[in-house]
Design a protein around this motif. Structure first.
Motif, PDB file in Angstrom:
ATOM      1  N   TRP A 109      33.999  56.035  42.289  1.00  0.00           N
ATOM      2  CA  TRP A 109      34.503  56.423  40.983  1.00  0.00           C
ATOM      3  C   TRP A 109      35.430  55.346  40.448  1.00  0.00           C
ATOM      4  CZ3 TRP A 109      39.734  57.469  39.849  1.00  0.00           C
ATOM      5  CH2 TRP A 109      39.976  57.999  38.586  1.00  0.00           C
ATOM      6  N   GLY A 117      38.002  57.255  34.527  1.00  0.00           N
ATOM      7  CA  GLY A 117      36.845  58.077  34.213  1.00  0.00           C
ATOM      8  C   GLY A 117      35.687  57.308  33.615  1.00  0.00           C
ATOM      9  N   SER A 118      35.646  56.016  33.827  1.00  0.00           N
ATOM     10  CA  SER A 118      34.565  55.205  33.282  1.00  0.00           C
ATOM     11  C   SER A 118      33.376  55.217  34.233  1.00  0.00           C
ATOM     12  CB  SER A 118      35.072  53.780  33.058  1.00  0.00           C
ATOM     13  OG  SER A 118      34.098  52.995  32.429  1.00  0.00           O
ATOM     14  N   LYS A 119      32.436  54.308  34.000  1.00  0.00           N
ATOM     15  CA  LYS A 119      31.253  54.221  34.854  1.00  0.00           C
ATOM     16  C   LYS A 119      31.655  53.814  36.272  1.00  0.00           C
ATOM     17  CE  LYS A 119      28.116  52.992  31.069  1.00  0.00           C
ATOM     18  NZ  LYS A 119      29.037  52.825  29.949  1.00  0.00           N
ATOM     19  N   SER A 120      30.903  54.313  37.247  1.00  0.00           N
ATOM     20  CA  SER A 120      31.194  54.014  38.648  1.00  0.00           C
ATOM     21  C   SER A 120      30.830  52.569  38.975  1.00  0.00           C
ATOM     22  CB  SER A 120      30.410  54.960  39.563  1.00  0.00           C
ATOM     23  OG  SER A 120      30.812  56.298  39.348  1.00  0.00           O
ATOM     24  N   ARG A 135      29.518  47.128  37.734  1.00  0.00           N
ATOM     25  CA  ARG A 135      29.697  48.410  37.064  1.00  0.00           C
ATOM     26  C   ARG A 135      28.326  49.003  36.756  1.00  0.00           C
ATOM     27  NH1 ARG A 135      34.227  50.143  34.127  1.00  0.00           N
ATOM     28  NH2 ARG A 135      35.331  48.886  35.654  1.00  0.00           N
ATOM     29  N   GLN A 136      28.153  50.304  36.978  1.00  0.00           N
ATOM     30  CA  GLN A 136      26.870  50.948  36.706  1.00  0.00           C
ATOM     31  C   GLN A 136      26.617  51.057  35.202  1.00  0.00           C
ATOM     32  OE1 GLN A 136      26.613  54.678  38.847  1.00  0.00           O
ATOM     33  NE2 GLN A 136      26.506  53.641  40.833  1.00  0.00           N
ATOM     34  N   THR A 137      25.338  51.095  34.823  1.00  0.00           N
ATOM     35  CA  THR A 137      24.983  51.161  33.405  1.00  0.00           C
ATOM     36  C   THR A 137      25.000  52.588  32.876  1.00  0.00           C
ATOM     37  OG1 THR A 137      22.638  51.238  34.003  1.00  0.00           O
ATOM     38  CG2 THR A 137      23.574  49.073  33.509  1.00  0.00           C
ATOM     39  N   THR A 139      26.666  56.603  33.037  1.00  0.00           N
ATOM     40  CA  THR A 139      27.863  57.356  33.417  1.00  0.00           C
ATOM     41  C   THR A 139      27.435  58.537  34.277  1.00  0.00           C
ATOM     42  OG1 THR A 139      28.975  56.751  31.362  1.00  0.00           O
ATOM     43  CG2 THR A 139      29.857  58.628  32.576  1.00  0.00           C
ATOM     44  N   ALA A 147      25.933  58.934  41.074  1.00  0.00           N
ATOM     45  CA  ALA A 147      26.392  57.548  41.203  1.00  0.00           C
ATOM     46  C   ALA A 147      25.766  56.884  42.427  1.00  0.00           C
ATOM     47  CB  ALA A 147      27.917  57.509  41.308  1.00  0.00           C
TER      48      ALA A 147
END
Length: 198
Positions: A45, A49-52, A71-73, A75, A82
Motif C-alpha cells: 500500500w 491512499g494512492s496506487k500500490s 507504481r501500479q497503473t 488503483t 494489488a
C-alpha cells in the motif's frame, strides 16, 4: 516541481543519505547450480491512499539478475487486487528473462513464481474460482491472463512468506533489521565489511 516542497525535500534528503551509505555495496554472484529461474513479486500500500507499489525480482540459480520497483497503473481496492496485479507483471518479466537465458544457454530452465498473498494465489490456482467474480473488468482480464499464461508457460506458482520474499524490500520503507534482511535476500553485501569474495 511539487505540491509539497517540504515533503519532496525530506524524501530527497533521505534518498541521498541512502545513496551515500550504500555507495560501496554490491551484489554477490557465486559459482553454483543454475537450473531454475525464480521470480518473486510483492505489492504494498502506498502512503496517502494512492496506487500500490509493485516490487519484482528475478533470480537465476539463486542469483539476482533482474529487478523492478514501480507504481501500479490501477488503483487496487484490496491487497489481493494489488498482489494480483504484481503477480501479472512479475510473470511477464520472469518469462521474458527465462526466454533470454534459455536462448543464451541453449537449454530449458524451469520457472517458478512466488508471492506472499494467499487470496491472490487462490484466485489464480483454484479451478472453482471464476474471473468474472473480480470487482472490475480490468482485474478480471488480468486474472484470466495470468491463469492462462501460468498454464501455457508451465510456470509453478507458490506461496512464500513475506519475510523470505526478496521483492518485499522493493515496495516499502523498512526498519533497520528488516532492511538488513532484505539486502541479504537480494544478495547485497558491503566489501569493506565482508570477508567473502564477490
Amino acid at each position: 516541481m511539487s505540491h509539497n516542497p517540504e515533503e519532496a525535500l525530506r524524501v530527497t534528503k533521505g534518498i541521498w543519505r541512502h545513496v551515500k551509505y550504500t555507495q560501496y555495496w554490491g551484489i554477490r554472484y557465486a559459482v553454483g547450480s543454475c537450473d531454475e529461474v525464480t521470480t518473486c513479486s510483492d505489492a504494498s500500500w502506498a502512503p496517502g491512499g494512492s496506487k500500490s507499489r509493485t516490487g519484482i525480482t528475478v533470480h537465476w540459480g539463486g542469483h539476482l539478475i533482474a529487478w523492478r520497483s514501480q507504481r501500479q497503473t490501477l488503483t487496487a481496492f484490496s491487497p489481493a487486487e494489488a498482489e494480483l496485479d504484481a503477480l501479472g507483471s512479475a510473470l511477464q518479466m520472469g518469462c521474458k528473462t527465462q526466454s533470454i537465458i534459455q536462448s543464451i544457454a541453449g537449454k530449458h530452465f524451469e520457472h517458478q513464481l512466488r508471492g506472499d498473498n494467499v487470496a491472490s494465489i487462490l484466485q489464480l490456482t483454484d479451478p472453482g474460482y471464476h474471473t468474472e467474480d473480480q470487482r472490475t473488468r480490468h482485474y478480471a482480464l488480468r486474472c484470466a491472463y495470468v491463469r492462462d499464461h501460468l498454464e501455457a508457460s508451465k510456470t509453478k506458482l507458490e506461496h512464500c512468506s513475506g519475510k523470505e520474499l526478496p521483492a518485499d524490500g522493493l515496495t516499502k520503507v523498512l526498519a533497520c533489521t528488516a532492511l538488513g534482511k532484505a539486502r541479504e535476500l537480494l544478495g547485497m553485501y558491503e566489501p569493506r565489511r565482508s570477508n567473502a569474495n564477490p
